[in-house]
Design a protein around this motif. Structure first.
Motif, PDB file in Angstrom:
ATOM      1  N   SER A 192      -7.738   1.087   1.680  1.00 22.70           N
ATOM      2  CA  SER A 192      -9.341   0.414   1.691  1.00 22.70           C
ATOM      3  C   SER A 192      -9.401  -0.874   0.988  1.00 22.70           C
ATOM      4  O   SER A 192      -9.979  -1.758   1.520  1.00 22.70           O
ATOM      5  N   ASN A 193      -8.521  -0.999   0.052  1.00 24.32           N
ATOM      6  CA  ASN A 193      -8.518  -2.522  -0.762  1.00 24.32           C
ATOM      7  C   ASN A 193      -7.825  -3.514   0.087  1.00 24.32           C
ATOM      8  O   ASN A 193      -8.167  -4.704   0.217  1.00 24.32           O
ATOM      9  N   MET A 194      -6.652  -2.988   0.778  1.00 25.69           N
ATOM     10  CA  MET A 194      -6.013  -4.084   1.656  1.00 25.69           C
ATOM     11  C   MET A 194      -6.999  -4.472   2.721  1.00 25.69           C
ATOM     12  O   MET A 194      -7.335  -5.495   3.052  1.00 25.69           O
ATOM     13  N   ILE A 195      -7.631  -3.509   3.332  1.00 26.76           N
ATOM     14  CA  ILE A 195      -8.760  -3.868   4.212  1.00 26.76           C
ATOM     15  C   ILE A 195      -9.806  -4.948   3.729  1.00 26.76           C
ATOM     16  O   ILE A 195     -10.264  -5.866   4.286  1.00 26.76           O
ATOM     17  N   ILE A 212       0.857  -1.169   0.080  1.00 28.75           N
ATOM     18  CA  ILE A 212       0.035   0.081  -0.354  1.00 28.75           C
ATOM     19  C   ILE A 212       0.747   1.210  -0.096  1.00 28.75           C
ATOM     20  O   ILE A 212       1.891   1.198   0.450  1.00 28.75           O
ATOM     21  N   SER A 213       0.239   2.433  -0.420  1.00 30.67           N
ATOM     22  CA  SER A 213       1.001   3.800   0.003  1.00 30.67           C
ATOM     23  C   SER A 213       0.074   4.635   0.405  1.00 30.67           C
ATOM     24  O   SER A 213       0.533   5.908   0.937  1.00 30.67           O
ATOM     25  N   GLY A 214      -1.373   4.114   0.627  1.00 30.66           N
ATOM     26  CA  GLY A 214      -2.381   5.391   1.305  1.00 30.66           C
ATOM     27  C   GLY A 214      -3.181   4.536   2.324  1.00 30.66           C
ATOM     28  O   GLY A 214      -2.755   3.782   2.979  1.00 30.66           O
ATOM     29  N   GLY A 215      -4.433   5.050   2.217  1.00 34.21           N
ATOM     30  CA  GLY A 215      -5.568   4.588   3.113  1.00 34.21           C
ATOM     31  C   GLY A 215      -5.662   2.910   3.095  1.00 34.21           C
ATOM     32  O   GLY A 215      -6.203   2.490   4.254  1.00 34.21           O
ATOM     33  N   LEU A 238      -0.904  -5.789  -5.117  1.00 37.76           N
ATOM     34  CA  LEU A 238      -0.663  -4.009  -5.025  1.00 37.76           C
ATOM     35  C   LEU A 238      -2.097  -3.492  -4.819  1.00 37.76           C
ATOM     36  O   LEU A 238      -2.910  -3.848  -5.682  1.00 37.76           O
ATOM     37  N   ALA A 239      -2.200  -2.612  -3.915  1.00 43.43           N
ATOM     38  CA  ALA A 239      -3.273  -2.137  -3.736  1.00 43.43           C
ATOM     39  C   ALA A 239      -3.391  -0.602  -3.271  1.00 43.43           C
ATOM     40  O   ALA A 239      -3.123  -0.289  -2.111  1.00 43.43           O
ATOM     41  N   GLY A 240      -3.388   0.103  -4.174  1.00 42.28           N
ATOM     42  CA  GLY A 240      -3.327   1.737  -4.017  1.00 42.28           C
ATOM     43  C   GLY A 240      -1.500   2.098  -3.767  1.00 42.28           C
ATOM     44  O   GLY A 240      -1.287   2.910  -3.131  1.00 42.28           O
ATOM     45  N   TYR A 241      -0.936   1.023  -4.396  1.00 39.86           N
ATOM     46  CA  TYR A 241       0.775   0.944  -4.287  1.00 39.86           C
ATOM     47  C   TYR A 241       1.023   2.129  -5.610  1.00 39.86           C
ATOM     48  O   TYR A 241       0.775   1.940  -6.561  1.00 39.86           O
TER      49      TYR A 241
END
Ligand code: GRF
Length: 203
Positions: free
Chosen positions: A12-15, A7-10, A85-88
Motif C-alpha cells: 500500500s505504501n508503494m501504491i 516490498i514484501s507484502g500488499g 523500502l515499503a513494507g520490506y
C-alpha cells in the motif's frame, strides 16, 4: 530521480508513492518494484500501474548473500538514484547499505526512536501511549535507527486494538512517505555525516 521500491507484502505504501510520483511536478519516478516474495500482493498492483516488477524468492537462492546479489545485479541494470523500502521485511546487509548509503529510505510504523522492530502498534497500546505514528528515515546498518526525514502522529483511541491503530497509522504513512521522498529527491533533505540535514533550496 529514479526510484526503485522494495516490498514484501500488499504494497500500500508503494501504491501511494506511485500515485504521488505520477504527478507531473513530482521530482521522482518509480521505475521498478522489487519483491522478496513471488506472491507479494503489491506485485500485481504495480503491474496494473505499468511499473516493471522483479521478484526474488529467498528459497531460489543457496544463501542470503546469493539472494541479495541477485537483487543487486538487477539494481545495477536499473541504476536507481533512490531505493524506498515499503513494507520490506528483510534486513539488508551492511555491504548493500554502504553501497547505497544516504539513498535508501524506509517507513516504519512507529514514532522512532520509540518501538523499533516488530509489533509496534500493540507495544504502543501496551505502553499506554496516547499518540502513535510513522517515521520515514534513511536506512543505516542498524535496524530502524537511521536519521529521520519525516514523521506523522495519530491519536491512540480508547478501545484501540493493534489492527485499528495500524489502520489509522497506515493512512498517514500514505501521505508521509511521498512527502519525505519529495524532500529527498529535491535534495532538500540529505544524509550528511550520519545525520539528516535540511537544505533550503534557492528557488
Ligand atoms: C506498514 O505498516 C509499513 O509501515 C510497514 O509495513 C506495513 C505494510 O506496508 N513497513 P505496505 O502496505 O506493504 O506498504
Amino acid at each position: 530521480k529514479k526510484v526503485v521500491v522494495f516490498i514484501s507484502g500488499g504494497g500500500s505504501n508503494m501504491i501511494a508513492l506511485a500515485k504521488a510520483a505520477a504527478a507531473a511536478d513530482f521530482p521522482a519516478d518509480i521505475i521498478a518494484v522489487v519483491a522478496d516474495k513471488v506472491d507479494a500482493g503489491g506485485l500485481d498492483k504495480a503491474a496494473g500501474l505499468g511499473i516493471p516488477t522483479f521478484s526474488f524468492a529467498r528459497r531460489d537462492f543457496a544463501s542470503k548473500e546469493a539472494h541479495e546479489a541477485a537483487i543487486v545485479d538487477e539494481l545495477d541494470r536499473l541504476q536507481p538514484d533512490i531505493i524506498c523500502l515499503a513494507g520490506y521485511m528483510r534486513l539488508l546487509s551492511a555491504a548493500f547499505i554502504q553501497r547505497y548509503e544516504g539513498r535508501i529510505l524506509n517507513i516504519h510504523p512507529s514514532l522512532l526512536p520509540l518501538f523499533p522492530g516488530l509489533h509496534t502498534h500493540q507495544r504502543a497500546i501496551d505502553a499506554g501511549m496516547r499518540i502513535a505514528g510513522c517515521t520515514v528515515h534513511f536506512v543505516t546498518e542498524g535496524m530502524d535507527d537511521g536519521p529521520i526525514v519525516a514523521q506523522a502522529a495519530v491519536p491512540v483511541m480508547s478501545g484501540d486494538t493493534a489492527d485499528s491503530l495500524a489502520a489509522r497509522v497506515l493512512t498517514v504513512e500514505h501521505a508521509t512517505y511521498p512527502m519525505a521522498l519529495r524532500l529527498v529527491a529535491e535534495g532538500k533533505v540529505r544524509m550528511e555525516a550520519g545525520r539528516a540535514v535540511s537544505h533550503a533550496i534557492r528557488e
